[in-house]
Design an enzyme around this catalytic site. Structure first.
Site, PDB file in Angstrom:
ATOM      1  N   TYR A  20       0.780  -1.300   0.202  1.00 58.91           N
ATOM      2  CA  TYR A  20       0.036   0.225  -0.267  1.00 58.91           C
ATOM      3  C   TYR A  20       0.643   1.292   0.006  1.00 58.91           C
ATOM      4  O   TYR A  20       0.220   2.326  -0.004  1.00 58.91           O
ATOM      5  CB  TYR A  20      -1.096   0.161   1.260  1.00 58.91           C
ATOM      6  CG  TYR A  20      -1.858  -1.135   1.295  1.00 58.91           C
ATOM      7  CD1 TYR A  20      -3.030  -1.060   0.610  1.00 58.91           C
ATOM      8  CD2 TYR A  20      -1.768  -2.188   2.297  1.00 58.91           C
ATOM      9  CE1 TYR A  20      -3.851  -1.950   0.573  1.00 58.91           C
ATOM     10  CE2 TYR A  20      -2.639  -3.224   2.340  1.00 58.91           C
ATOM     11  CZ  TYR A  20      -3.865  -3.340   1.489  1.00 58.91           C
ATOM     12  OH  TYR A  20      -4.700  -4.315   1.425  1.00 58.91           O
ATOM     13  N   HIS A  25      -4.347   6.549  -0.913  1.00 57.40           N
ATOM     14  CA  HIS A  25      -4.891   6.572   0.121  1.00 57.40           C
ATOM     15  C   HIS A  25      -3.871   6.724   1.308  1.00 57.40           C
ATOM     16  O   HIS A  25      -4.059   6.917   2.482  1.00 57.40           O
ATOM     17  CB  HIS A  25      -5.617   5.149   0.224  1.00 57.40           C
ATOM     18  CG  HIS A  25      -6.963   5.251   0.928  1.00 57.40           C
ATOM     19  ND1 HIS A  25      -7.574   6.589   1.217  1.00 57.40           N
ATOM     20  CD2 HIS A  25      -7.777   4.378   1.487  1.00 57.40           C
ATOM     21  CE1 HIS A  25      -8.792   6.223   1.699  1.00 57.40           C
ATOM     22  NE2 HIS A  25      -8.775   4.948   2.070  1.00 57.40           N
ATOM     23  N   PHE A  75      -5.188  -0.591   9.704  1.00 56.49           N
ATOM     24  CA  PHE A  75      -5.889  -0.401   8.368  1.00 56.49           C
ATOM     25  C   PHE A  75      -6.715   0.891   8.550  1.00 56.49           C
ATOM     26  O   PHE A  75      -7.242   1.170   9.563  1.00 56.49           O
ATOM     27  CB  PHE A  75      -6.688  -1.730   7.996  1.00 56.49           C
ATOM     28  CG  PHE A  75      -5.580  -2.586   7.330  1.00 56.49           C
ATOM     29  CD1 PHE A  75      -5.055  -2.404   6.195  1.00 56.49           C
ATOM     30  CD2 PHE A  75      -5.246  -3.686   8.071  1.00 56.49           C
ATOM     31  CE1 PHE A  75      -3.936  -3.314   5.706  1.00 56.49           C
ATOM     32  CE2 PHE A  75      -4.421  -4.587   7.643  1.00 56.49           C
ATOM     33  CZ  PHE A  75      -3.807  -4.599   6.346  1.00 56.49           C
ATOM     34  N   ASN A  77      -9.788   1.711   7.867  1.00 53.07           N
ATOM     35  CA  ASN A  77     -11.206   1.880   8.435  1.00 53.07           C
ATOM     36  C   ASN A  77     -11.232   1.883  10.026  1.00 53.07           C
ATOM     37  O   ASN A  77     -12.463   1.806  10.346  1.00 53.07           O
ATOM     38  CB  ASN A  77     -12.132   1.097   7.573  1.00 53.07           C
ATOM     39  CG  ASN A  77     -11.854  -0.409   7.916  1.00 53.07           C
ATOM     40  OD1 ASN A  77     -10.488  -0.797   8.035  1.00 53.07           O
ATOM     41  ND2 ASN A  77     -12.542  -1.276   7.304  1.00 53.07           N
ATOM     42  N   ASP A 102      -5.887  11.740   2.459  1.00 50.00           N
ATOM     43  CA  ASP A 102      -6.158  12.124   1.045  1.00 50.00           C
ATOM     44  C   ASP A 102      -7.706  12.615   0.950  1.00 50.00           C
ATOM     45  O   ASP A 102      -8.444  12.101   1.814  1.00 50.00           O
ATOM     46  CB  ASP A 102      -6.008  10.595   0.134  1.00 50.00           C
ATOM     47  CG  ASP A 102      -7.122   9.616   0.702  1.00 50.00           C
ATOM     48  OD1 ASP A 102      -6.639   9.257   2.109  1.00 50.00           O
ATOM     49  OD2 ASP A 102      -7.691   8.976   0.027  1.00 50.00           O
ATOM     50  N   ASN A 123     -13.218   6.548   5.148  1.00 55.10           N
ATOM     51  CA  ASN A 123     -13.221   5.505   6.216  1.00 55.10           C
ATOM     52  C   ASN A 123     -12.380   5.912   7.463  1.00 55.10           C
ATOM     53  O   ASN A 123     -12.618   5.828   8.571  1.00 55.10           O
ATOM     54  CB  ASN A 123     -13.059   4.379   5.788  1.00 55.10           C
ATOM     55  CG  ASN A 123     -14.189   3.748   4.855  1.00 55.10           C
ATOM     56  OD1 ASN A 123     -15.278   4.260   4.991  1.00 55.10           O
ATOM     57  ND2 ASN A 123     -14.008   3.145   3.960  1.00 55.10           N
TER      58      ASN A 123
END
Length: 196
Positions: A20, A25, A75, A77, A102, A123
């Site tokens: 990632y 993000h 993560f 969320n 972002d 999220n």
């Protein structure tokens, strides 16, 4: 601890893991990584399920501020859990928490700073607001909207395009400057200098 002695908690929002790292993000992670580099700090694991660096930012003198830079390792969320745990651990008042994230509704590479507000479907913000309320600062890093019919989730989890990457270092650098200005000089000053 008086509020005045409390540090600022600067939270870069993103997803942990090498796959990632370059995603749109994860621009929040990129900005706090640069801030850590500037203060000569290395991220260390914290029991709050986050990586943290403690240090100071701002010019020497009264505007020099104690900060905790953080990357939640939960993560996106689920960011609210680690951020709330860090807030409690470091005794940080809500108005000294800054989320760097972002933002789809702002064109790339545009910055906007604000205090409080909605989560706009983000999220990470949704999770933070649910855990703590909405009255924290945001440094919103514009990534624009997905092209054509691409799904938002696919767009934010893709790396910046080669065209975007030409400006990415500059953008991350500017966002880090905006965080420093917000912490040392206050929101109004940072907004007039960096909101475009």
């Amino acid at each position: 601890m008086s509020d005045d002695a409390a540090p600022w908690l600067i939270v870069g929002l993103g997803n942990p893991g090498a796959e990632y790292a370059g995603n749109r993000h994860n621009i929040g992670f990129m900005v706090v990584d640069l801030l850590a580099e500037r203060i000569g700090g290395k991220f260390k694991a914290h029991k709050a399920r986050a990586q943290v660096v403690e240090g100071r930012i701002g010019p020497p003198g009264p505007a020099n501020r104690r900060v905790v830079l953080a990357k939640p390792m939960s993560f996106m969320n689920l960011s609210g859990g680690p951020v709330t745990a860090l807030r409690d651990f470091y005794k940080v008042p809500l108005e000294r928490i800054v989320a760097v994230h972002d933002e789809l509704d702002i064109d790339y590479p545009t910055l906007r700073l604000k205090l409080g507000g909605g989560d706009n479907g983000h999220n990470g913000l949704k999770s933070m607001t649910k855990s703590m309320g909405a009255d924290y600062h945001r440094v919103r890093c514009g990534i624009g909207r997905p092209p054509g019919r691409m799904q938002v989730a696919d767009f934010v989890l893709k790396d910046f395009s080669s065209t975007e990457r030409k400006e990415l270092d500059w953008f991350v650098d500017r966002a880090a400057d905006a965080v420093e200005c917000l912490v040392s000089e206050g929101l109004e000053r940072a907004q007039s200098a960096y909101n475009s």
